[in-house]
Design a protein around this motif. Sequence first.
Motif, PDB file in Angstrom:
ATOM      1  N   ALA A 138       8.913  12.608   4.010  1.00 21.03           N
ATOM      2  CA  ALA A 138       8.731  13.021   2.523  1.00 21.03           C
ATOM      3  C   ALA A 138       8.298  14.468   2.122  1.00 21.03           C
ATOM      4  CB  ALA A 138       8.340  11.961   1.857  1.00 21.03           C
ATOM      5  N   MET A 139       7.306  14.502   2.748  1.00 18.44           N
ATOM      6  CA  MET A 139       6.470  15.854   2.691  1.00 18.44           C
ATOM      7  C   MET A 139       7.112  16.855   3.009  1.00 18.44           C
ATOM      8  SD  MET A 139       4.442  18.317   4.746  1.00 18.44           S
ATOM      9  CE  MET A 139       3.816  17.367   5.969  1.00 18.44           C
ATOM     10  N   TYR A 140       7.839  16.890   4.159  1.00 12.77           N
ATOM     11  CA  TYR A 140       8.541  17.981   4.532  1.00 12.77           C
ATOM     12  C   TYR A 140       9.912  18.195   3.437  1.00 12.77           C
ATOM     13  CZ  TYR A 140       6.359  19.324   8.761  1.00 12.77           C
ATOM     14  OH  TYR A 140       5.264  19.952   9.572  1.00 12.77           O
ATOM     15  N   THR A 141      10.448  17.135   2.757  1.00 13.24           N
ATOM     16  CA  THR A 141      11.385  17.572   1.803  1.00 13.24           C
ATOM     17  C   THR A 141      10.661  18.048   0.576  1.00 13.24           C
ATOM     18  OG1 THR A 141      12.507  15.186   2.328  1.00 13.24           O
ATOM     19  CG2 THR A 141      12.885  16.173   0.065  1.00 13.24           C
ATOM     20  N   ALA A 142       9.571  17.702   0.206  1.00 16.00           N
ATOM     21  CA  ALA A 142       8.810  18.575  -0.996  1.00 16.00           C
ATOM     22  C   ALA A 142       8.690  20.003  -0.284  1.00 16.00           C
ATOM     23  CB  ALA A 142       7.602  17.898  -1.009  1.00 16.00           C
TER      24      ALA A 142
ATOM     25  N   GLY B  47       0.844  -1.215   0.081  1.00 16.95           N
ATOM     26  CA  GLY B  47       0.061  -0.044  -0.116  1.00 16.95           C
ATOM     27  C   GLY B  47       0.970   1.222   0.136  1.00 16.95           C
ATOM     28  N   VAL B  48       0.166   2.344   0.224  1.00 18.94           N
ATOM     29  CA  VAL B  48       0.933   3.620  -0.023  1.00 18.94           C
ATOM     30  C   VAL B  48       0.175   4.329   1.073  1.00 18.94           C
ATOM     31  CG1 VAL B  48       1.457   5.603  -1.184  1.00 18.94           C
ATOM     32  CG2 VAL B  48       1.271   3.323  -2.219  1.00 18.94           C
ATOM     33  N   LEU B  49       1.035   5.258   1.783  1.00 21.67           N
ATOM     34  CA  LEU B  49       0.475   6.217   2.830  1.00 21.67           C
ATOM     35  C   LEU B  49       1.226   7.672   2.277  1.00 21.67           C
ATOM     36  CD1 LEU B  49      -0.922   6.964   5.382  1.00 21.67           C
ATOM     37  CD2 LEU B  49       1.219   6.892   6.623  1.00 21.67           C
TER      38      LEU B  49
ATOM     39  N   VAL C  52       3.204  17.480  -0.901  1.00 19.38           N
ATOM     40  CA  VAL C  52       2.800  15.878  -0.795  1.00 19.38           C
ATOM     41  C   VAL C  52       3.759  15.316  -0.551  1.00 19.38           C
ATOM     42  CG1 VAL C  52       1.468  14.060  -2.026  1.00 19.38           C
ATOM     43  CG2 VAL C  52       0.878  16.509  -2.268  1.00 19.38           C
ATOM     44  N   GLY C  53       3.896  14.191   0.488  1.00 16.30           N
ATOM     45  CA  GLY C  53       5.082  13.114   0.658  1.00 16.30           C
ATOM     46  C   GLY C  53       4.342  11.836   0.662  1.00 16.30           C
ATOM     47  N   ALA C  54       4.937  10.808   0.018  1.00 12.25           N
ATOM     48  CA  ALA C  54       4.417   9.430  -0.074  1.00 12.25           C
ATOM     49  C   ALA C  54       5.527   8.287   0.259  1.00 12.25           C
ATOM     50  CB  ALA C  54       3.750   9.219  -1.505  1.00 12.25           C
ATOM     51  N   VAL C  55       4.978   7.383   0.869  1.00 12.52           N
ATOM     52  CA  VAL C  55       5.869   6.109   1.243  1.00 12.52           C
ATOM     53  C   VAL C  55       5.005   4.940   0.928  1.00 12.52           C
ATOM     54  CG1 VAL C  55       5.224   6.254   3.659  1.00 12.52           C
ATOM     55  CG2 VAL C  55       7.491   5.155   2.720  1.00 12.52           C
ATOM     56  N   PHE C  56       5.712   3.833   0.497  1.00 14.54           N
ATOM     57  CA  PHE C  56       5.189   2.549   0.011  1.00 14.54           C
ATOM     58  C   PHE C  56       5.228   1.747   1.353  1.00 14.54           C
ATOM     59  CE2 PHE C  56       6.134   4.130  -4.163  1.00 14.54           C
ATOM     60  CZ  PHE C  56       5.336   3.392  -4.936  1.00 14.54           C
ATOM     61  N   LEU C  57       4.232   0.922   1.420  1.00 12.44           N
ATOM     62  CA  LEU C  57       4.090  -0.198   2.727  1.00 12.44           C
ATOM     63  C   LEU C  57       4.534  -1.240   2.328  1.00 12.44           C
ATOM     64  CD1 LEU C  57       2.971  -0.986   5.628  1.00 12.44           C
ATOM     65  CD2 LEU C  57       0.761  -1.270   4.290  1.00 12.44           C
ATOM     66  N   ASP C  58       5.624  -1.834   2.950  1.00 15.16           N
ATOM     67  CA  ASP C  58       6.081  -3.186   2.851  1.00 15.16           C
ATOM     68  C   ASP C  58       6.690  -3.769   3.975  1.00 15.16           C
ATOM     69  OD1 ASP C  58       8.474  -2.048   3.652  1.00 15.16           O
ATOM     70  OD2 ASP C  58       9.078  -1.554   1.463  1.00 15.16           O
ATOM     71  N   ARG C  59       7.136  -4.893   4.094  1.00 14.20           N
ATOM     72  CA  ARG C  59       7.675  -5.808   5.390  1.00 14.20           C
ATOM     73  C   ARG C  59       8.431  -4.798   6.398  1.00 14.20           C
ATOM     74  NH1 ARG C  59       8.589 -11.892   3.173  1.00 14.20           N
ATOM     75  NH2 ARG C  59       6.493 -12.359   2.497  1.00 14.20           N
TER      76      ARG C  59
END
Length: 544
Positions: free
Chosen positions: A529-533, A415-417, A507-514
């Motif tokens: 990631a959002m603050y980087t943008a 997923g993605v948050l 907007v910052g986004a990160v992928f959900l994984d193990r």
Amino acid sequence: MKKLCEKILTILISIFVVSSLLLSAVLYSAIYYMEIHTEELAARDAVDQLVDVILQLEEANQKAKELFVEDYLNRMSFISYLVEDCLEADLAISDAQWAEILERYQNMTNVVSYIRNIPTQLSRILFAVDAQTGEVIGVSRNNVQTMEMENRLERLRDRMDTPGVEWINGQEYLVVVEECGPYLLGFASEMGELQNRSVQYALFGMISIVIVLLIVTMIVYYSIKRYILRDLTMITEGIERFVSGDRQVEFPQAYSQEMNVLCRNLRLLIETVDNSSSRLTLLVEQLGMKVEVYEYNSELDQCYFSRNAFEMLGVSEAEAAAMAKEAYEAGCEPESVKHLRSGRVVRVHRVRNGATLFGFLYDITEEYEKEHQLRTQLQHAQGESQRDSLTGLYNRKYLEDAVTDYVNKHRDPKGVLISIDMDNFKKINDTEGHLEGDRVLLQFARLLESSFRACDVKARMGGDEFAVFLPGEVSEQALRQKLERLIRDCRICLAEKYETHGLSISVGAVFLDRENADYKMLYQLSDAAMYTAKNNGKDSLQIG
């Protein structure tokens, strides 16, 4: 109006010049053909008179010759007798000498001597030609005694029926010919002289025409300027003053009756338009309290308001007119809610009819405040409920529970948050008030609802921060396209705030994984990631 005068003057001058040239050409042609016709008639008269005189001369000469020859012979016989008897000299006159003497007398009284003794103008020629051989017998004495022509006899016979132009001695002549016994008698008039006379007459006539046309042109221009342009200038200036805001416009008495009717109708129109504010006020009084109306006409660039509209809007008349004009030019939505600097909340309903925009202003401040109070009370009563009371989105607690539940139910969760922060949002609260800020948050919440799937979790984290969780596998390319579209749609949806306050989203986004299958870690990564943008200049995205 000065340009109109110049155009009219230019048109009149053009008409004057063209008319002068056309009339001059017509006048020259008429004079030229008149001269030719007159010269032809004069030539016919001259030839006819010449024929009559020659016929009379021939008859008289025939009678005189008989008498003269008999008398001449008697006298010569007597002289011969005296000479022979008295002088004893042989003076007998031979037959050849008698014939020569008779021929000399006849030459003194024939057609040739008559024509050669006729005085004419240098440009005109009287001539006689042998009707059988074409030999020139005689030419009037003021002219060259030769007539060089190609096919002279044939050409002259052609001119017996139809007068026309022929080349004689290298020049063009109008030739008229008539046959008289053994002779062809003719009259020739030089064409160059006819043309010169025509030019002189035409020039004199053209000068007269030019003077007359010039006088007429000046009279017409003066009349138009005095009786039409003056009134048009007066009317135009009055209309311009009215459009610029002057309500005390008067149209003085015009010269023409038609202009007076036009001025009267314009006065009635101005009175009708100027009473628009009174009509709107009367309409508002019938509708009830807390309602005001305005009318903006783009063609006249005039705006009319009901009596208490400025008080409701909390602005001056000029500011209110500017707002109405801006709404017309921008093509705003038919209905919107305005949070004014005064703290009032006004719902504006707009109706556009051609070049006119009608606006109905409803003061909903009390209703809005009651609604806000009820919303706040409901939020307190619900405590840790699932929904954000302002936007209707899920709240922070629900998002955390939803992500944790999803991770726990899947062995290999995907997923993605997404974390979203509104840039420069504080400026709106500071300058336009918290009510306007709430309206912006609601608009953005609706944008999130329409931009993501129904299964996606859209949440307001607090203040101007939002988050979205996308369950399931999503490619990075598809994610980037979706987020870029979201940023672009936000600029369009909140264009007014984007232009005035620089409102945008980071907007910052990160992928959900193990490796990060934990809500807190996932949220920290997306927030970073959002603050980087945001640090990269705002109005952008960053995928971690």
